[in-house]
Design a protein around this motif. Structure first.
Motif, PDB file in Angstrom:
ATOM      1  N   GLY A  75      -8.360  29.586   0.961  1.00 40.67           N
ATOM      2  CA  GLY A  75      -7.972  30.682   1.848  1.00 40.67           C
ATOM      3  C   GLY A  75      -6.551  30.574   2.375  1.00 40.67           C
ATOM      4  N   VAL A  76      -5.861  29.488   2.040  1.00 42.53           N
ATOM      5  CA  VAL A  76      -4.494  29.289   2.521  1.00 42.53           C
ATOM      6  C   VAL A  76      -3.529  29.464   1.351  1.00 42.53           C
ATOM      7  N   THR A  77      -2.638  30.432   1.467  1.00 42.80           N
ATOM      8  CA  THR A  77      -1.638  30.645   0.417  1.00 42.80           C
ATOM      9  C   THR A  77      -0.519  29.631   0.578  1.00 42.80           C
ATOM     10  N   ARG A  78      -0.231  28.920  -0.509  1.00 41.07           N
ATOM     11  CA  ARG A  78       0.779  27.870  -0.485  1.00 41.07           C
ATOM     12  C   ARG A  78       1.786  28.118  -1.603  1.00 41.07           C
ATOM     13  N   ILE A  79       2.934  27.434  -1.496  1.00 44.39           N
ATOM     14  CA  ILE A  79       4.027  27.656  -2.452  1.00 44.39           C
ATOM     15  C   ILE A  79       4.476  26.303  -2.989  1.00 44.39           C
ATOM     16  N   TRP A  80       4.667  26.239  -4.329  1.00 43.24           N
ATOM     17  CA  TRP A  80       5.184  25.022  -4.957  1.00 43.24           C
ATOM     18  C   TRP A  80       6.417  25.367  -5.788  1.00 43.24           C
ATOM     19  N   GLU A  81       7.378  24.466  -5.768  1.00 44.33           N
ATOM     20  CA  GLU A  81       8.520  24.570  -6.673  1.00 44.33           C
ATOM     21  C   GLU A  81       8.278  23.591  -7.806  1.00 44.33           C
ATOM     22  N   GLU A  82       8.289  24.101  -9.043  1.00 43.37           N
ATOM     23  CA  GLU A  82       7.878  23.280 -10.170  1.00 43.37           C
ATOM     24  C   GLU A  82       8.907  23.317 -11.292  1.00 43.37           C
ATOM     25  N   ASN A  83       8.931  22.216 -12.035  1.00 46.94           N
ATOM     26  CA  ASN A  83       9.711  22.123 -13.268  1.00 46.94           C
ATOM     27  C   ASN A  83       8.741  21.859 -14.415  1.00 46.94           C
TER      28      ASN A  83
ATOM     29  N   ILE B  52       6.107  21.511 -30.076  1.00 41.21           N
ATOM     30  CA  ILE B  52       5.772  21.288 -28.664  1.00 41.21           C
ATOM     31  C   ILE B  52       4.287  20.963 -28.568  1.00 41.21           C
ATOM     32  N   SER B  53       3.998  19.781 -28.058  1.00 44.83           N
ATOM     33  CA  SER B  53       2.603  19.340 -27.993  1.00 44.83           C
ATOM     34  C   SER B  53       2.085  19.256 -26.557  1.00 44.83           C
ATOM     35  N   GLY B  54       2.982  19.431 -25.609  1.00 49.43           N
ATOM     36  CA  GLY B  54       2.531  19.324 -24.225  1.00 49.43           C
ATOM     37  C   GLY B  54       3.644  19.692 -23.255  1.00 49.43           C
ATOM     38  N   ILE B  55       3.300  19.604 -21.969  1.00 53.77           N
ATOM     39  CA  ILE B  55       4.235  19.981 -20.905  1.00 53.77           C
ATOM     40  C   ILE B  55       4.225  18.888 -19.850  1.00 53.77           C
ATOM     41  N   ASN B  56       5.410  18.460 -19.460  1.00 45.64           N
ATOM     42  CA  ASN B  56       5.548  17.543 -18.332  1.00 45.64           C
ATOM     43  C   ASN B  56       5.831  18.391 -17.091  1.00 45.64           C
ATOM     44  N   VAL B  57       4.996  18.250 -16.067  1.00 46.55           N
ATOM     45  CA  VAL B  57       5.088  19.105 -14.875  1.00 46.55           C
ATOM     46  C   VAL B  57       5.422  18.251 -13.656  1.00 46.55           C
ATOM     47  N   THR B  58       6.413  18.721 -12.880  1.00 47.37           N
ATOM     48  CA  THR B  58       6.671  18.133 -11.552  1.00 47.37           C
ATOM     49  C   THR B  58       6.489  19.259 -10.535  1.00 47.37           C
ATOM     50  N   ALA B  59       5.850  18.951  -9.427  1.00 50.15           N
ATOM     51  CA  ALA B  59       5.551  19.974  -8.413  1.00 50.15           C
ATOM     52  C   ALA B  59       5.843  19.423  -7.024  1.00 50.15           C
ATOM     53  N   VAL B  60       6.558  20.214  -6.241  1.00 50.98           N
ATOM     54  CA  VAL B  60       6.853  19.870  -4.848  1.00 50.98           C
ATOM     55  C   VAL B  60       6.419  21.040  -3.978  1.00 50.98           C
ATOM     56  N   GLU B  61       5.602  20.777  -2.980  1.00 45.47           N
ATOM     57  CA  GLU B  61       5.177  21.871  -2.106  1.00 45.47           C
ATOM     58  C   GLU B  61       6.315  22.256  -1.164  1.00 45.47           C
ATOM     59  N   ILE B  62       6.591  23.546  -1.104  1.00 39.88           N
ATOM     60  CA  ILE B  62       7.690  24.045  -0.261  1.00 39.88           C
ATOM     61  C   ILE B  62       7.184  25.117   0.710  1.00 39.88           C
ATOM     62  N   THR B  63       5.898  25.110   0.998  1.00 41.71           N
ATOM     63  CA  THR B  63       5.330  26.133   1.883  1.00 41.71           C
ATOM     64  C   THR B  63       6.015  26.128   3.248  1.00 41.71           C
ATOM     65  N   GLU B  64       6.151  24.949   3.846  1.00 45.43           N
ATOM     66  CA  GLU B  64       6.766  24.872   5.177  1.00 45.43           C
ATOM     67  C   GLU B  64       8.240  25.248   5.127  1.00 45.43           C
TER      68      GLU B  64
END
Length: 335
Positions: A73-81, A92-104
């Protein structure tokens, strides 16, 4: 958070931080798709995967917005690469993901933007623009309202430096007044406040310019900052009032009658020249309650009391009394 996805968006690896963000144990991610673990983010994730597979290019600094089981129920925001992982043959066999929450951070930026918008609106309503002047470079920066006051477009370029304002934003003699005030401010560390004529394009205007001094750690004056307020309408109203008062005074002084104005307490504020000449008293002697001394002692108590009662009750008033003329003779007056 960190994760590795295969080319079907199934989790192959995930660290504890991203698992906590998703609200699902790390072990329960492995082999499951993004849609199965965080369905609210799956449409955005699948669009990112399609772009990577189509272009072969990484997707950097993208924002994903939605909910996870960690905070339903809480909408949040992430900045991802999202970085493509390739086999030796380039596939391409896969994806490397980095995620940082930037909601605040986004909430803070939105609050800051809202406050800035409110400040701009307050300046617009008050017709006050703000400015800063750098003593070393002579560069002036200002708010949007400062540009508007002088008829300038903020998008057209930087605000004119102080030297360039001579003859453009201010008539030369007014600019010299401001320049002298600026020099005093730099020398003494004391600000200034001036009402000066200015220009909005070809339109003459009046402004009040105020400033304060900022110093560096060594105590040297480095910056002046302040405000400019458009007071054109106020100056016009003041001039109209002065002209109206002058016309009224000319009319009352020419009238062959005793004309006076009192305030709500019955204290005298004004008499015309005919009144003063008739009484043989100066306006100062008749000010306040001095006019009581002009009335015959036998008439004064009732006359003054009835007048003050009419003032309190805000009703029309009519009375007669004897008043002393300049030659000492008592004359009947009708008020």
């Amino acid at each position: 958070g960190l994760a590795v996805l295969d080319d079907r968006l199934r989790f192959a690896r995930i660290n504890r931080r991203l698992a906590e963000i998703n609200g699902v144990p790390a072990a329960d991610h492995i082999g499951r798709t993004v849609r199965e673990v965080v369905p609210d983010l799956s449409d955005q994730a699948e669009a990112l995967l399609r772009r990577i597979l189509e272009t072969g290019e990484p997707q950097l600094g993208v924002e994903l917005v939605g909910e996870t089981p960690a905070q339903p129920g809480v909408t949040r925001i992430w900045e991802e690469n999202w970085l493509p992982l390739r086999e030796r043959d380039g596939r391409i066999s896969g994806i490397n993901v980095t995620a940082v929450e930037i909601t605040e951070r986004r909430a803070a930026e939105a609050a800051l933007a809202e406050r800035a918008a409110e400040a701009r609106e307050a300046q617009r309503l008050a017709r006050v623009g703000s400015w800063r002047w750098d003593a070393a470079t002579d560069a002036t920066t200002g708010s949007d309202e400062l540009y508007r006051i002088y008829g300038l477009d903020p998008a057209a370029g930087p605000f004119p430096d102080f030297a360039a304002q001579r003859g453009t934003l201010y008539p030369a003699e007014e600019w010299e007044r401001i320049a002298a005030a600026v020099r005093r401010a730099v020398e003494t560390g004391e600000g200034y406040e001036l009402d000066v004529r200015a220009c909005r394009g070809a339109e003459p205007i009046w402004v009040t310019t105020r400033c304060e001094v900022l110093r560096d750690a060594a105590g040297r004056v480095t910056t002046l900052r302040g405000t400019v307020q458009d007071i054109t309408e106020r100056r016009a109203a003041e001039q109209a009032q002065r002209e109206s008062e002058a016309r009224l005074r000319a009319f009352t002084d020419a009238a062959p009658a005793l004309i006076w104005f009192n305030d709500a307490s019955g204290s005298n504020l004004f008499i015309n020249e005919y009144f003063a000449a008739f009484a043989g008293m100066t306006p100062e002697e008749l000010r306040g309650i001095g006019w009581h001394n002009f009335i015959h002692p036998e008439d004064a108590p009732a006359y003054v009391a009835d007048y003050l009662a009419a003032v309190r009750e805000r009703r029309c008033w009519h009375d007669r009394c004897r008043a002393r003329r300049h030659d000492g003779e008592w004359r009947w007056l009708e008020s």
